[in-house]
Design a protein around this motif. Structure first.
Motif, short mmCIF file in Angstrom:
data_model
loop_
_atom_site.label_atom_id
_atom_site.label_comp_id
_atom_site.label_asym_id
_atom_site.label_seq_id
_atom_site.Cartn_x
_atom_site.Cartn_y
_atom_site.Cartn_z
N ARG A 37 32.46 -17.38 25.23
CA ARG A 37 31.54 -18.39 25.07
C ARG A 37 30.22 -18.20 24.27
O ARG A 37 29.78 -19.11 23.79
CB ARG A 37 31.07 -18.95 26.76
CG ARG A 37 30.39 -20.04 26.63
CD ARG A 37 30.16 -20.64 28.17
NE ARG A 37 31.29 -21.01 28.90
CZ ARG A 37 31.76 -22.11 28.63
NH1 ARG A 37 31.27 -23.01 28.01
NH2 ARG A 37 32.86 -22.34 29.34
N VAL A 117 28.73 -26.19 28.11
CA VAL A 117 29.50 -26.46 27.05
C VAL A 117 28.52 -26.23 25.85
O VAL A 117 27.59 -26.59 25.84
CB VAL A 117 30.13 -28.02 27.05
CG1 VAL A 117 28.96 -28.87 27.17
CG2 VAL A 117 31.01 -28.19 25.81
N ASP A 163 32.29 -24.25 21.95
CA ASP A 163 33.61 -25.10 22.71
C ASP A 163 33.96 -26.13 21.62
O ASP A 163 35.26 -26.27 21.47
CB ASP A 163 33.25 -25.67 23.79
CG ASP A 163 32.82 -24.64 24.85
OD1 ASP A 163 33.91 -23.89 25.25
OD2 ASP A 163 31.75 -24.38 25.30
N THR A 297 36.30 -30.94 29.67
CA THR A 297 34.85 -30.99 29.03
C THR A 297 34.94 -30.97 27.47
O THR A 297 34.40 -31.82 27.12
CB THR A 297 34.34 -29.89 29.36
OG1 THR A 297 34.04 -29.56 30.79
CG2 THR A 297 32.90 -29.75 28.80
N VAL A 298 35.83 -30.23 26.86
CA VAL A 298 36.19 -30.55 25.37
C VAL A 298 36.50 -31.73 25.12
O VAL A 298 36.14 -32.55 24.14
CB VAL A 298 36.94 -29.56 24.86
CG1 VAL A 298 37.51 -30.01 23.61
CG2 VAL A 298 36.46 -28.13 24.82
#
Length: 320
Positions: A37, A117, A163, A297-298
């Motif tokens: 991440r 994110v 992301d 979330t994406v």
């Protein structure tokens, strides 16, 4: 290679010993996910609230158990190997399962997005279009944290650490799935004061006699933003890596700026020149890893950006 270290990530050995799952600590995958991440071990340590040596130790332990290299030293520091990226993507489901279990224990519906994110985007589009989309998304999901990284230059999309990525044109990477988010228009602009002092160009050839405000070519590395392609014979005299600097330099009367219409139109002092002859249409694309497409979330970020673009289509691609 002896049994004291992990195998090379490109090893084609067909016979690997089975792994005792009781030796695998699920929490170690959280450290790998943090590197995926954030992009670096030190950033992962800050993200997790631990010392960077702890991250290194936990990753090394995981490599030893799995008998593969998960990270390696690259041109930009330590990066995930191909196997490391694949493992990290699968490890995300562990985090999601843990969060789902916590939600169930707390009686939450599970409709609220959580975690962090990270989105990367060009300066102008990221600030003026992506930012309000993400801000409204976060208000609907108070437990969601948003990180927006902006820069108008070629992003290293081969690395981990994001992301969702937005870029001018389409990023070429077999690990990413990309789609066009919006077309947008660019034109040439100048102030009335500049035109009074230096005259207004009557043709594209005439533009070459004026100082152009544009990107630093050697640092841009985005083929679709090639000045020679759009204004043959012209050369930039004021250059910056930041599109907002282009706008301000044009507003200051420093020359003729090749600007996105959605960034120039809010300023009445900027006059669009030769709108029929110079109407450059480029596109913004959205990309995500193939394995992330089903991540809620994406999906929510993608939908929020598409919605914002649809609402502001006339700003991005105005009639000329």
């Amino acid at each position: 290679m002896n049994g004291d270290g992990p195998r090379d990530s490109h090893s084609n050995s067909a016979a690997k010993p089975s792994i005792d799952l009781q030796q695998v600590r699920a929490d170690d995958f959280r450290y790998l996910s943090a590197i995926a991440r954030t992009g670096t071990r030190r950033s992962a340590a800050v993200f997790l609230g631990v010392d960077h040596t702890t991250v290194s130790r936990r990753i090394h332990a995981l490599e030893k158990i799995l008998d593969v290299r998960l990270i390696e030293r690259g041109t930009n520091g330590w990066e995930l190997t191909d196997i490391g990226r694949a493992v990290a993507e699968q490890a995300r489901s562990i985090e999601e399962s843990v969060q789902s279990a916590v939600d169930a224990a707390q009686g939450n519906s599970g409709n609220t997005l959580r975690g962090t994110v990270r989105v990367i985007a060009p300066d102008g589009f990221g600030t003026l279009v992506v930012t309000p989309a993400l801000a409204r998304l976060r208000l609907r999901h108070p437990d969601l944290s948003v990180e927006l990284l902006t820069a108008t230059r070629q992003m290293n999309l081969h690395q981990s650490g994001f992301d969702v990525a937005l870029a001018v044109g389409s990023p070429v990477n077999s690990r990413l799935v990309s789609e066009t988010v919006s077309r947008y228009s660019m034109g040439i602009y100048a102030t009335e004061e500049y035109i009074r002092e230096h005259g207004s160009p009557t043709s594209i050839e005439d533009v070459a006699t004026h100082p152009i405000i544009f990107f630093v070519d050697s640092l841009l590395q985005v083929g679709d933003l090639d000045l020679e392609r759009h204004l043959p014979g012209s050369s930039a005299k004021f250059m910056s890596t930041n599109i907002f600097a282009h706008v301000e330099a044009t507003r200051a009367g420093g020359g003729i700026g090749l600007l996105p219409a959605f960034m120039a139109s809010p300023y009445p002092e900027l006059i669009r020149l030769l709108p029929k002859q110079v109407d450059v249409h480029l596109s913004f694309s959205l990309a995500a890893r193939r394995e992330s497409l089903t991540n809620p979330t994406v999906t929510a970020v993608r939908d929020a950006i598409h919605s914002e673009v649809a609402r502001r289509r006339s700003e991005l691609l105005p009639p000329v």
